[in-house]
Design an enzyme around this catalytic site. Structure first.
Site, PDB file in Angstrom:
ATOM      1  N   SER A  52       4.303   0.019  -3.796  1.00  0.00           N
ATOM      2  CA  SER A  52       3.850   1.001  -2.780  1.00  0.00           C
ATOM      3  C   SER A  52       4.970   2.140  -2.306  1.00  0.00           C
ATOM      4  CB  SER A  52       3.188   0.098  -1.697  1.00  0.00           C
ATOM      5  OG  SER A  52       4.146  -0.572  -0.996  1.00  0.00           O
ATOM      6  N   CYS A  86      -4.254  -3.896  -4.217  1.00  0.00           N
ATOM      7  CA  CYS A  86      -2.484  -4.250  -3.759  1.00  0.00           C
ATOM      8  C   CYS A  86      -1.909  -3.297  -3.224  1.00  0.00           C
ATOM      9  CB  CYS A  86      -2.052  -5.054  -5.374  1.00  0.00           C
ATOM     10  SG  CYS A  86      -1.120  -6.302  -4.972  1.00  0.00           S
ATOM     11  N   ARG A 142       3.264  -6.819   3.920  1.00  0.00           N
ATOM     12  CA  ARG A 142       3.740  -6.590   2.445  1.00  0.00           C
ATOM     13  C   ARG A 142       4.220  -7.999   1.793  1.00  0.00           C
ATOM     14  NH1 ARG A 142       7.433  -1.789   1.262  1.00  0.00           N
ATOM     15  NH2 ARG A 142       7.139  -2.379  -0.748  1.00  0.00           N
ATOM     16  N   ILE A 146      -0.506 -10.590  -7.225  1.00  0.00           N
ATOM     17  CA  ILE A 146       1.182 -10.442  -7.981  1.00  0.00           C
ATOM     18  C   ILE A 146       1.606  -9.768  -6.617  1.00  0.00           C
ATOM     19  CG2 ILE A 146       2.307  -9.145  -9.508  1.00  0.00           C
ATOM     20  CD1 ILE A 146      -0.121  -8.908 -11.407  1.00  0.00           C
ATOM     21  N   HIS A 183      -6.091  -8.408  -7.995  1.00  0.00           N
ATOM     22  CA  HIS A 183      -6.192  -7.525  -9.181  1.00  0.00           C
ATOM     23  C   HIS A 183      -7.327  -7.630  -9.926  1.00  0.00           C
ATOM     24  CE1 HIS A 183      -2.050  -5.331  -9.075  1.00  0.00           C
ATOM     25  NE2 HIS A 183      -1.850  -6.695  -8.479  1.00  0.00           N
ATOM     26  N   GLU A 206      -8.887  -5.784 -11.827  1.00  0.00           N
ATOM     27  CA  GLU A 206      -8.903  -4.668 -13.105  1.00  0.00           C
ATOM     28  C   GLU A 206      -8.146  -5.755 -14.291  1.00  0.00           C
ATOM     29  OE1 GLU A 206      -6.779  -4.648 -10.409  1.00  0.00           O
ATOM     30  OE2 GLU A 206      -4.898  -4.226 -11.461  1.00  0.00           O
TER      31      GLU A 206
HETATM   32  N1  GLN Z   1       4.538  -5.809  -3.523  1.00  0.00           N
HETATM   33  C1  GLN Z   1       4.106  -4.804  -3.836  1.00  0.00           C
HETATM   34  C2  GLN Z   1       4.361  -3.535  -2.825  1.00  0.00           C
HETATM   35  O1  GLN Z   1       4.531  -3.909  -1.662  1.00  0.00           O
HETATM   36  C3  GLN Z   1       2.621  -4.667  -4.300  1.00  0.00           C
HETATM   37  C4  GLN Z   1       2.344  -5.375  -5.565  1.00  0.00           C
HETATM   38  C5  GLN Z   1       1.296  -4.922  -6.491  1.00  0.00           C
HETATM   39  O2  GLN Z   1       0.679  -3.911  -6.177  1.00  0.00           O
HETATM   40  N2  GLN Z   1       0.945  -5.947  -7.549  1.00  0.00           N
HETATM   41  O3  GLN Z   1       4.045  -2.431  -2.948  1.00  0.00           O
END
Ligand code: GLN
Length: 186
Positions: A51, A80, A107, A130, A166, A168
């Protein structure tokens, strides 16, 4: 709207998997990299990725404000990192966001021990996490559609949708179908 055109923000992250998932869900998918691309779509997916990097790229491409105004009238689905960008409040660490969803997210909420994991949610969704954020608070207007343990992992607010996992990356097209229906209903 017979077959909505849905954009996938393609600056960084796993946008290609979303394009395939949208096709499985019966939508026409296109990549969005510019303001002009954004103007041509009926709804948008902000994919998973990182992000902070996505935020920098949005600023560099001058897309941050256009994205926020897009979300004021059109549906956005954030997964995510996309969920982090849509949230009203971000912690661990605090970070700027579009603030289009009345949720607070932490996060990397599952910590280092749990970098990634595939779980079966109560309602049958297979969820791939993830380095996922945890939705720590849901405010007015937000409906929780699925939880992992006590944590909301799929939530909606009006036209917008957020998943901390996710969808997708699995064969189940239900979550993308739900978003396609939201876009088609506009
Ligand atoms: N940990 C990531 C973040 O803070 C997000 C992880 C993901 O999109 N799989 O941006």
């Amino acid at each position: 709207m017979a077959k909505p055109t849905i954009g996938v923000l393609a600056l960084q992250g796993d946008f290609e998997a979303h394009e395939k998932a949208l096709a499985r869900a019966g939508a026409c998918a296109v990549q969005v990299r510019t303001r002009e691309d954004l103007e041509a779509v009926d709804g948008l997916i902000i994919p998973g990725g990182e992000s902070t990097t996505m935020l920098k790229l949005l600023r560099r491409e001058d897309l941050f404000e256009p994205l926020r105004s897009f979300g004021e009238t059109k549906p956005i689905f954030g997964t995510c990192a996309g969920a982090i960008l849509l949230a009203k409040e971000v912690t661990n660490p605090a970070q700027e966001s579009l603030g289009l969803m009345n949720i607070g997210v932490e996060r990397n909420g599952y910590g280092r021990q749990l970098d990634s994991r595939i779980v079966r949610l109560r309602d049958g969704y297979e969820a791939v996490f993830i380095r996922a954020p945890i939705i720590r608070s849901v405010g007015e207007g937000v409906t929780v559609l699925a939880r992992y343990g006590a944590d909301p992992v799929l939530v909606e607010q009006g036209r917008h949708l957020v998943a901390t996992f996710h969808p997708e990356l699995t064969e189940d097209a239900r979550v993308h179908k739900l978003f396609v229906e939201k876009v088609a209903a506009q």
